[in-house]
Design a protein around this motif. Structure first.
Motif, PDB file in Angstrom:
ATOM      1  N   PRO A  93      -6.971  30.242  42.930  1.00  0.00           N
ATOM      2  CA  PRO A  93      -6.301  30.340  44.233  1.00  0.00           C
ATOM      3  C   PRO A  93      -7.318  30.307  45.379  1.00  0.00           C
ATOM      4  N   ARG A  94      -6.988  29.527  46.420  1.00  0.00           N
ATOM      5  CA  ARG A  94      -7.872  29.396  47.593  1.00  0.00           C
ATOM      6  C   ARG A  94      -7.276  30.181  48.745  1.00  0.00           C
ATOM      7  N   GLN A  95      -8.152  30.721  49.565  1.00  0.00           N
ATOM      8  CA  GLN A  95      -7.669  31.436  50.736  1.00  0.00           C
ATOM      9  C   GLN A  95      -6.876  30.514  51.669  1.00  0.00           C
ATOM     10  N   SER A 183       4.828  23.628  47.212  1.00  0.00           N
ATOM     11  CA  SER A 183       3.940  23.019  46.222  1.00  0.00           C
ATOM     12  C   SER A 183       2.537  22.817  46.778  1.00  0.00           C
ATOM     13  N   ASN A 184       1.561  23.078  45.926  1.00  0.00           N
ATOM     14  CA  ASN A 184       0.174  22.685  46.191  1.00  0.00           C
ATOM     15  C   ASN A 184      -0.190  21.715  45.069  1.00  0.00           C
ATOM     16  N   PRO A 185       0.241  20.453  45.209  1.00  0.00           N
ATOM     17  CA  PRO A 185       0.044  19.505  44.112  1.00  0.00           C
ATOM     18  C   PRO A 185      -1.401  18.996  44.092  1.00  0.00           C
ATOM     19  N   PRO A 186      -1.782  18.290  43.037  1.00  0.00           N
ATOM     20  CA  PRO A 186      -3.109  17.667  43.048  1.00  0.00           C
ATOM     21  C   PRO A 186      -3.141  16.647  44.185  1.00  0.00           C
ATOM     22  N   TYR A 187      -4.169  16.719  45.046  1.00  0.00           N
ATOM     23  CA  TYR A 187      -4.156  15.791  46.190  1.00  0.00           C
ATOM     24  C   TYR A 187      -5.490  15.156  46.524  1.00  0.00           C
ATOM     25  N   ILE A 188      -6.470  15.317  45.644  1.00  0.00           N
ATOM     26  CA  ILE A 188      -7.773  14.715  45.930  1.00  0.00           C
ATOM     27  C   ILE A 188      -7.763  13.265  45.430  1.00  0.00           C
ATOM     28  N   GLN A 189      -8.347  12.358  46.226  1.00  0.00           N
ATOM     29  CA  GLN A 189      -8.457  10.968  45.761  1.00  0.00           C
ATOM     30  C   GLN A 189      -9.377  10.935  44.552  1.00  0.00           C
ATOM     31  N   GLU A 199     -18.894  23.655  41.013  1.00  0.00           N
ATOM     32  CA  GLU A 199     -17.894  24.620  40.534  1.00  0.00           C
ATOM     33  C   GLU A 199     -16.544  23.945  40.328  1.00  0.00           C
ATOM     34  N   VAL A 200     -16.156  23.112  41.306  1.00  0.00           N
ATOM     35  CA  VAL A 200     -14.847  22.458  41.258  1.00  0.00           C
ATOM     36  C   VAL A 200     -14.902  21.255  40.314  1.00  0.00           C
ATOM     37  N   ARG A 201     -15.916  20.406  40.524  1.00  0.00           N
ATOM     38  CA  ARG A 201     -16.010  19.152  39.769  1.00  0.00           C
ATOM     39  C   ARG A 201     -16.153  19.395  38.262  1.00  0.00           C
ATOM     40  N   MET A 207      -6.725  17.856  36.252  1.00  0.00           N
ATOM     41  CA  MET A 207      -5.283  17.658  36.364  1.00  0.00           C
ATOM     42  C   MET A 207      -4.682  18.354  37.599  1.00  0.00           C
ATOM     43  N   ALA A 208      -5.344  19.418  38.069  1.00  0.00           N
ATOM     44  CA  ALA A 208      -4.832  20.143  39.239  1.00  0.00           C
ATOM     45  C   ALA A 208      -5.387  19.579  40.543  1.00  0.00           C
ATOM     46  N   LEU A 209      -6.307  18.631  40.439  1.00  0.00           N
ATOM     47  CA  LEU A 209      -6.995  18.119  41.623  1.00  0.00           C
ATOM     48  C   LEU A 209      -6.668  16.660  41.925  1.00  0.00           C
ATOM     49  N   ASP A 210      -6.511  15.863  40.867  1.00  0.00           N
ATOM     50  CA  ASP A 210      -6.500  14.410  41.009  1.00  0.00           C
ATOM     51  C   ASP A 210      -5.151  13.883  41.477  1.00  0.00           C
ATOM     52  N   LEU A 238       4.429  21.870  51.805  1.00  0.00           N
ATOM     53  CA  LEU A 238       3.424  21.274  50.924  1.00  0.00           C
ATOM     54  C   LEU A 238       2.029  21.540  51.442  1.00  0.00           C
ATOM     55  N   GLU A 239       1.132  21.996  50.554  1.00  0.00           N
ATOM     56  CA  GLU A 239      -0.269  22.033  50.966  1.00  0.00           C
ATOM     57  C   GLU A 239      -0.793  20.603  50.980  1.00  0.00           C
ATOM     58  N   ILE A 240      -1.671  20.319  51.956  1.00  0.00           N
ATOM     59  CA  ILE A 240      -2.268  18.977  52.055  1.00  0.00           C
ATOM     60  C   ILE A 240      -3.765  19.101  52.268  1.00  0.00           C
TER      61      ILE A 240
END
Ligand code: GLN
Length: 280
Positions: A93-95, A183-189, A199-201, A207-210, A238-240
């Motif tokens: 979870p992100r702030q 929803s906070n869907p995967p949204y990174i290109q 840490e993230v990569r 699956m939660a990022l792409d 929606l989170e973006i």
């Protein structure tokens, strides 16, 4: 046996050398959690030595130096002031995401209202809204780990929540209708993921990022389907990403949503889009 202060200082040095951004902060959390020592106690007793140094101490410092996220090492993080269990396989979870939760709480009293959290991950959005807003929450995720961790978190927080496993709306019983969908869907290109911090990569679930080539795959799918699952006048939040403050509102307006607005997070980045379905 080294004193608490020596343990702390040596961890800070090792973390700094490994390029960990908040070395002191992380060293403190590892020390405090491993030795069950509060800040006040540490300041009082830092020249003393612990009775023993458990293997967990070395393991956590070493793994943090390898850039494993702190929250995975501690198995827990805080979101909206509530404790959430996390482990590899769920996004931490992100702030920034609190911006979404706060917006929902401002606009809707959840008592007697149904809420759906799609791509729920640890369950942090849906469960904090159940807990703090009184919503009847339904959570859904495609991942086994997300469903397991969300169930664990619901039990720990004492939240009544129904949790389904499936692709977006696919697993939901037909006929359900929601007052609010979040929803906070995967949204990174896809191509951007390689450039993210280690840490993230290297450790958070791809699956939660792409969000596929242009990062918008899930917004298109949600925009097309959400209307059918919302009551008249129902709301979608929606989170973006910081660069999606125009594209995602455009998709929602195109899909017929009204009152489409964007909110920024504490860092000033566009972070959440809200749309409302017509009430006729
Ligand atoms: N905010 C997350 C990050 O910066 C991305 C979360 C997502 O794709 N939903 O890594």
């Amino acid at each position: 046996m080294p004193a608490y202060e020596e343990l702390f200082q040596s961890a800070v040095r090792r973390l700094e050398k490994a390029g960990v951004p908040e070395a002191e902060w992380d060293a403190w959390y590892i020390l405090s959690d491993t030795f069950h020592i509060s800040r006040a106690e540490y300041l009082w007793r830092k020249k003393e030595s612990p009775k023993q140094v458990p293997p967990l101490w070395e393991e956590r410092v070493r793994e943090r130096c390898r850039r494993v996220p702190l929250a995975y090492l501690l198995g827990q993080t805080e979101f909206m002031g509530l404790p959430f269990a996390v482990r590899p396989g769920v996004l931490i979870p992100r702030q920034d995401t609190e911006t979404l939760v706060e917006w929902v709480l401002e606009e809707t009293d959840g008592e007697g209202k149904n809420l759906l959290d799609l791509c729920c991950g640890s369950g942090c959005i849906g469960l904090s809204l159940a807990k703090l807003g009184g919503f009847e929450a339904v959570l859904c995720d495609l991942s086994d780990t997300a469903v397991e961790v969300s169930r664990e978190n619901a039990a720990r927080l004492g939240c009544r929540a129904r949790i389904y496993q499936g692709d977006l709306f696919a697993a939901l019983p037909a006929g359900l209708r929601f007052d609010v969908i979040v929803s906070n869907p995967p949204y990174i290109q896809s191509a951007v993921i390689e450039g993210l911090m280690p840490e993230v990569r290297d450790y958070e679930p791809r699956m939660a990022l792409d969000g596929a080539e242009d990062g918008l795959l899930f917004y298109r799918r949600i925009a097309a389907q959400a209307g059918a699952w919302l009551v008249p006048g129902g709301r979608l939040y929606l989170e973006i990403g910081y660069d999606q403050g125009e594209s995602v509102p455009f998709l929602l307006r195109e899909a017929g949503f009204l009152q489409v607005e964007v909110r920024r997070d504490l860092a000033g980045q566009t972070r959440v889009v809200r749309g409302v379905v017509s009430d006729v």
